[in-house]
Design an enzyme around this catalytic site. Structure first.
Site, PDB file in Angstrom:
ATOM      1  N   ARG A 218       0.852  -1.193   0.000  1.00  0.00           N
ATOM      2  CA  ARG A 218       0.000   0.000   0.000  1.00  0.00           C
ATOM      3  C   ARG A 218       0.881   1.234   0.000  1.00  0.00           C
ATOM      4  O   ARG A 218       1.886   1.308   0.722  1.00  0.00           O
ATOM      5  CB  ARG A 218      -0.926   0.039   1.205  1.00  0.00           C
ATOM      6  CG  ARG A 218      -1.601   1.413   1.380  1.00  0.00           C
ATOM      7  CD  ARG A 218      -2.948   1.362   2.007  1.00  0.00           C
ATOM      8  NE  ARG A 218      -3.510   2.716   2.169  1.00  0.00           N
ATOM      9  CZ  ARG A 218      -4.165   3.382   1.212  1.00  0.00           C
ATOM     10  NH1 ARG A 218      -4.327   2.835   0.013  1.00  0.00           N
ATOM     11  NH2 ARG A 218      -4.648   4.586   1.452  1.00  0.00           N
ATOM     12  N   ALA A 222       0.845  10.414   4.251  1.00  0.00           N
ATOM     13  CA  ALA A 222       0.745  10.836   5.648  1.00  0.00           C
ATOM     14  C   ALA A 222      -0.499  11.688   5.870  1.00  0.00           C
ATOM     15  O   ALA A 222      -0.839  12.553   5.055  1.00  0.00           O
ATOM     16  CB  ALA A 222       1.989  11.615   6.048  1.00  0.00           C
ATOM     17  N   GLY A 262      -1.920  16.097   3.000  1.00  0.00           N
ATOM     18  CA  GLY A 262      -2.890  16.949   2.321  1.00  0.00           C
ATOM     19  C   GLY A 262      -2.793  16.871   0.806  1.00  0.00           C
ATOM     20  O   GLY A 262      -2.893  17.889   0.122  1.00  0.00           O
ATOM     21  N   ARG A 263      -2.591  15.660   0.269  1.00  0.00           N
ATOM     22  CA  ARG A 263      -2.412  15.472  -1.173  1.00  0.00           C
ATOM     23  C   ARG A 263      -1.227  16.280  -1.708  1.00  0.00           C
ATOM     24  O   ARG A 263      -1.245  16.800  -2.812  1.00  0.00           O
ATOM     25  CB  ARG A 263      -3.689  15.828  -1.943  1.00  0.00           C
ATOM     26  CG  ARG A 263      -4.879  14.950  -1.587  1.00  0.00           C
ATOM     27  CD  ARG A 263      -6.075  15.242  -2.467  1.00  0.00           C
ATOM     28  NE  ARG A 263      -7.205  14.396  -2.099  1.00  0.00           N
ATOM     29  CZ  ARG A 263      -8.383  14.402  -2.695  1.00  0.00           C
ATOM     30  NH1 ARG A 263      -8.586  15.228  -3.712  1.00  0.00           N
ATOM     31  NH2 ARG A 263      -9.356  13.618  -2.301  1.00  0.00           N
ATOM     32  N   ASP A 295      -4.577  17.384  -6.866  1.00  0.00           N
ATOM     33  CA  ASP A 295      -3.659  16.476  -6.187  1.00  0.00           C
ATOM     34  C   ASP A 295      -2.239  16.832  -6.600  1.00  0.00           C
ATOM     35  O   ASP A 295      -1.904  16.800  -7.782  1.00  0.00           O
ATOM     36  CB  ASP A 295      -3.981  15.026  -6.589  1.00  0.00           C
ATOM     37  CG  ASP A 295      -3.360  13.992  -5.659  1.00  0.00           C
ATOM     38  OD1 ASP A 295      -2.294  14.282  -5.077  1.00  0.00           O
ATOM     39  OD2 ASP A 295      -3.932  12.895  -5.527  1.00  0.00           O
ATOM     40  N   ARG A 297       0.542  15.326  -5.268  1.00  0.00           N
ATOM     41  CA  ARG A 297       1.463  14.285  -4.811  1.00  0.00           C
ATOM     42  C   ARG A 297       2.315  13.727  -5.949  1.00  0.00           C
ATOM     43  O   ARG A 297       1.942  13.804  -7.112  1.00  0.00           O
ATOM     44  CB  ARG A 297       0.675  13.137  -4.154  1.00  0.00           C
ATOM     45  CG  ARG A 297       0.094  13.488  -2.802  1.00  0.00           C
ATOM     46  CD  ARG A 297      -0.764  12.369  -2.261  1.00  0.00           C
ATOM     47  NE  ARG A 297      -2.003  12.216  -3.012  1.00  0.00           N
ATOM     48  CZ  ARG A 297      -2.951  11.330  -2.713  1.00  0.00           C
ATOM     49  NH1 ARG A 297      -2.806  10.525  -1.674  1.00  0.00           N
ATOM     50  NH2 ARG A 297      -4.056  11.270  -3.441  1.00  0.00           N
ATOM     51  N   LYS A 323      -2.790   5.521  -8.814  1.00  0.00           N
ATOM     52  CA  LYS A 323      -1.650   4.832  -8.209  1.00  0.00           C
ATOM     53  C   LYS A 323      -1.268   3.598  -9.024  1.00  0.00           C
ATOM     54  O   LYS A 323      -0.085   3.322  -9.240  1.00  0.00           O
ATOM     55  CB  LYS A 323      -1.988   4.420  -6.771  1.00  0.00           C
ATOM     56  CG  LYS A 323      -2.077   5.576  -5.789  1.00  0.00           C
ATOM     57  CD  LYS A 323      -2.334   5.056  -4.383  1.00  0.00           C
ATOM     58  CE  LYS A 323      -2.445   6.196  -3.383  1.00  0.00           C
ATOM     59  NZ  LYS A 323      -2.714   5.716  -2.004  1.00  0.00           N
TER      60      LYS A 323
END
Length: 363
Positions: A218, A222, A262-263, A295, A297, A323
């Site tokens: 996975r 955070a 927070g993305r 997003d 990330r 992902k």
């Protein structure tokens, strides 16, 4: 000389400078830009900037400009012409949507529509990488090297800095140790650090996964509010514990704990987004009003960690097709997508529906 800072180290220095309110200089030759973060701008530094020749602007992303009804003539950004009679608090209110109700803009805001904007765009990317609000007070200069020397400011050449900001910096193992957990007594925590001095990321290894078989894995971003405080506004905490529990029950697995709160916008900006959600905006709308994308990330980090640990294939626990696609694009085979569905409550029901309807999560 090997003791001189590398480009990545200069970019890291520039991030720190912006966070404490110092200017950075972008450019080379006769084209340059002095840039200060709107969030950390002080009255004294605004006054000092105004004493220099030229017209100061506040560079905003098009997302934030749309909220302020400011024309983004430059496509993905707008350069608001800084009026001569406004103060640092006005600049902060321009940048921070949490202040929209307390200090509504009097407008209309005049924006520039001519001239090169590559350095302004780079300044906004730098602010995002520092997890500051993407709003920069800027002033063009025809002597970036000289100005940087006078101000003792960090000076970045644009092409190299843009390349570094887009780069995924390799992560190196720092430490690891056995860690018995509620989910599994046979646990191990690995700490990884990027070579540019950025934030560390973690891998939690359960049991002794076979490196020659797809590992139950996975990628978990955070979430201080959900993972630590048990926030009911999201499903992060329940997902974290459900994933670890499933790995413990299976006897093997790896959970990558990525510090992208927070993305990817950071905890402070996430709390700003929460404040906007209290005003009725959903997660995506709140991010846009802050000036961010849906997003921010970088999931390449997860693939890098898996490779560093010797894994080449995963059974990925996720509801997010992005992902899965990223893993495949980075050369990590996803042999199975394992759904990770947790409960809904009255506080997170709307949040989950937005994840489904706007972000494509399979709920």
């Amino acid at each position: 000389m090997s003791l001189l800072p590398t480009l990545s180290e200069l970019v890291a220095r520039a991030r720190a400078d912006l966070r404490v309110g110092l200017p950075v200089v972008l450019g080379e030759g006769a084209q340059g830009l002095i840039a200060l973060a709107a969030e950390t701008l002080t009255p004294a530094r605004l006054s000092a900037l105004r004493s220099l020749p030229g017209q100061p602007h506040v560079a905003l992303t098009a997302r934030r400009a749309e909220t302020l009804r400011a024309r983004a003539y430059d496509g993905d950004l707008a350069r608001v012409i800084l009026p001569p009679d406004v103060d640092a608090a006005w600049v902060r209110a321009l940048a921070d949507p949490a202040l929209d109700l307390d200090a509504p803009m009097k407008g209309p805001l005049a924006t520039a529509r001519e001239g090169a904007v590559g350095l302004h765009r780079l300044a906004l990317l730098l602010a995002k990488s520092a997890q500051l609000l993407p709003a920069m007070v800027t002033l063009e200069t025809d002597d970036p090297a000289g100005v940087a020397a006078t101000l003792m400011a960090t000076c970045l050449t644009p092409e190299a800095a843009a390349s570094d900001l887009a780069l995924h910096h390799p992560l190196s193992p720092v430490a690891q140790a056995r860690l018995p957990m509620e989910a599994a007594e046979q646990g191990r925590l690995h700490i990884f650090r990027p070579d540019n001095g950025g934030i560390e990321h973690y891998a939690i290894e359960i049991g002794r996964p076979d490196r020659d078989k797809p590992v139950l894995a996975r990628l978990h971003s955070a979430c201080f509010t959900g993972d630590v405080l048990g926030s009911l506004k999201c499903d992060c905490g329940p997902q974290l514990h459900a994933a670890l529990g499933a790995m413990g029950q299976a006897g093997a697995g790896v959970l990558l704990y990525l510090n992208q709160e927070g993305r990817g916008i950071g905890l402070a900006n996430k709390m700003r987004a929460y404040s906007l959600q209290d005003q009725g905006f959903d997660t995506v709308e709140a991010n846009h009003r802050l000036g961010f994308e849906d997003d921010e990330r970088d999931f390449r980090i997860g693939a890098d960690l898996l490779r560093k640990m010797g894994f080449r294939a995963v059974r990925l626990m996720t509801n997010n097709p992005r992902k899965t696609a990223m893993m495949e694009a980075e050369g990590v085979a996803v042999t199975e997508r394992v759904p990770l569905i947790t409960g809904t409550n009255r506080h997170n029901a709307h949040y989950l529906s937005v994840k489904r309807d706007k972000s494509g999560h399979m709920l």
